[in-house]
Enzyme design. Structure first.
Site, short mmCIF file in Angstrom:
data_model
loop_
_atom_site.label_atom_id
_atom_site.label_comp_id
_atom_site.label_asym_id
_atom_site.label_seq_id
_atom_site.Cartn_x
_atom_site.Cartn_y
_atom_site.Cartn_z
CB THR A 163 -0.82 0.12 1.23
OG1 THR A 163 -1.65 -1.19 1.25
CG2 THR A 163 -1.95 1.38 1.25
CE LYS B 14 -5.10 -0.99 1.56
NZ LYS B 14 -5.60 -2.07 2.43
#
Ligand code: NAD
Length: 338
Positions: free
Chosen positions: A137, A212
């Site tokens: 991420t 995300k």
């Protein structure tokens, strides 16, 4: 330890020598064997054919050797395993390289090492381009920068951040949010589905990360709002189970109220019931929020609540009773009754 690793390699070599199903040999590299990567690499290796190879690399040698030990002890079979000396060694000649690293600077450093010695054509892919899947991420713009360097060197780079946490990584039930050309889906899905159960194609490279971060921004806010609303209700004299029962059939319902409720005893399986241990660490929430703020600024999207939410997570993390715990510990930070 070294002897075991060598033995593991020998066992694998033997298994490969006796393999009776002739098929093309695919080589995978997995770089970053932390909380998520360790479990993902374990699932990937066990679901690949014995004629394939998985090369493992982490700057933490203990993580590599621990995984090799676990795979040696496992009866699950799967691909041959090699332990690489560097990220570049792991990715050399690999058809597919998967990276799962903490922050943008780790991803940039790992890819700089990989690209420093140039990329070799993939022995098995139809267009000979080695494929790189980054599951970390990070912010979409850092990801696109890395992608540009990979593509300039003759490779293909896609982003596939995931949700599902360590539990999902271990069970192989992760959801991947994929940023990739649609033409690559037939190649990417079978690999990702060895580590998860859902692949959501969000658009071109970078789009997986945008999805995300937008989701995690909402989660960051919902979590604080749920902790505040529950604290408010309890202070007004409401039974927390009654209040969550009302919220969860009403318009305030959200994942923090329904699944990860911050008040101990409301949801048996929630981290609140075990002193907020396990779950999604407050540090990771703070990191994702920071990335969302960076990406929002770049896109010119106004976020009214982000800076205040970030301050809440930062000061909560500074408190002894909250540090290192699940992000629902914000309820404790607010002085909620436990
Ligand atoms: P982690 O910190 O547990 O593991 C990261 C690993 O990367 C470590 O083992 C570290 O030694 C290794 N590493 C760092 N730099 C390296 C390099 N240059 N080369 C090789 N290895 C290197 O992190 P994690 O919890 O596994 O998370 C990985 C990524 O997944 C993060 O971006 C995180 O935000 C994301 N994520 C985590 C969770 C979670 O619940 N932990 C859930 C969803 C997404």
């Amino acid at each position: 330890m070294k002897a075991n690793v060598r033995l593991w390699r020998d066992v694998q070599r033997q298994r490969r020598a006796f393999s009776t199903t002739p098929r093309r040999l695919d080589t995978y590299a997995f770089i970053g064997l932390g909380q998520m990567g360790f479990q993902m690499a374990r699932n990937l290796q066990s679901k690949l054919s014995p004629s394939d190879t998985v090369r493992l690399f982490d700057i933490n040698k203990d993580a590599m050797e621990k995984l090799a030990q676990e795979l040696l002890a496992s009866k699950a079979g799967g691909a041959a395993v090699q332990l690489a000396e560097t990220a570049a060694d792991a990715a050399k000649d690999a058809d597919t390289t998967i990276t799962c690293l903490p922050e943008p600077h780790h991803v940039k450093a790992a890819y700089a090492t990989i690209l420093s010695s140039g990329l070799s054509p993939s022995p098995t892919s139809s267009d000979k381009k080695p494929l790189f899947i980054d599951c970390s991420t990070i912010d979409p713009s850092s990801s696109r920068q890395v992608g540009f360097s990979v593509e300039s060197a003759g490779g293909v780079f896609v982003d596939a951040p995931m949700s599902g946490g360590v539990v999902g990584a271990s069970a192989g039930t992760l959801t991947f949010m994929l940023g990739a050309p649609a033409s690559l889906l037939p190649v990417l899905e079978p690999t990702l589905l060895k580590m998860g159960r859902r692949v959501l194609h969000c658009g071109a490279p970078g789009a997986g990360l945008s999805a995300k971060l937008a989701n995690n921004y909402l989660l960051a806010i919902n979590n604080i709002a749920t902790a505040e609303a529950m604290n408010l209700g309890v202070k007004w004299g409401l039974d927390p189970k009654v209040l969550s029962g009302v919220i969860n059939v009403s318009t305030g319902k959200c994942w923090p109220s329904e699944v990860n409720n911050p008040v101990p005893g409301v949801v048996d399986t929630a981290p609140a019931g075990r002193d907020y241990k396990g779950g999604f660490g407050i540090g990771l929430m703070k990191k994702d929020l920071k990335l969302a703020i960076i990406a929002a600024r770049e896109a010119g999207a106004r976020l009214e609540l982000a800076d205040r939410a970030r301050e809440v997570y930062e000061s909560a993390e500074g408190e002894e009773g909250c540090r290192g715990r699940d992000f629902s510990v914000v309820y404790r930070y607010l002085g909620g009754e436990e």
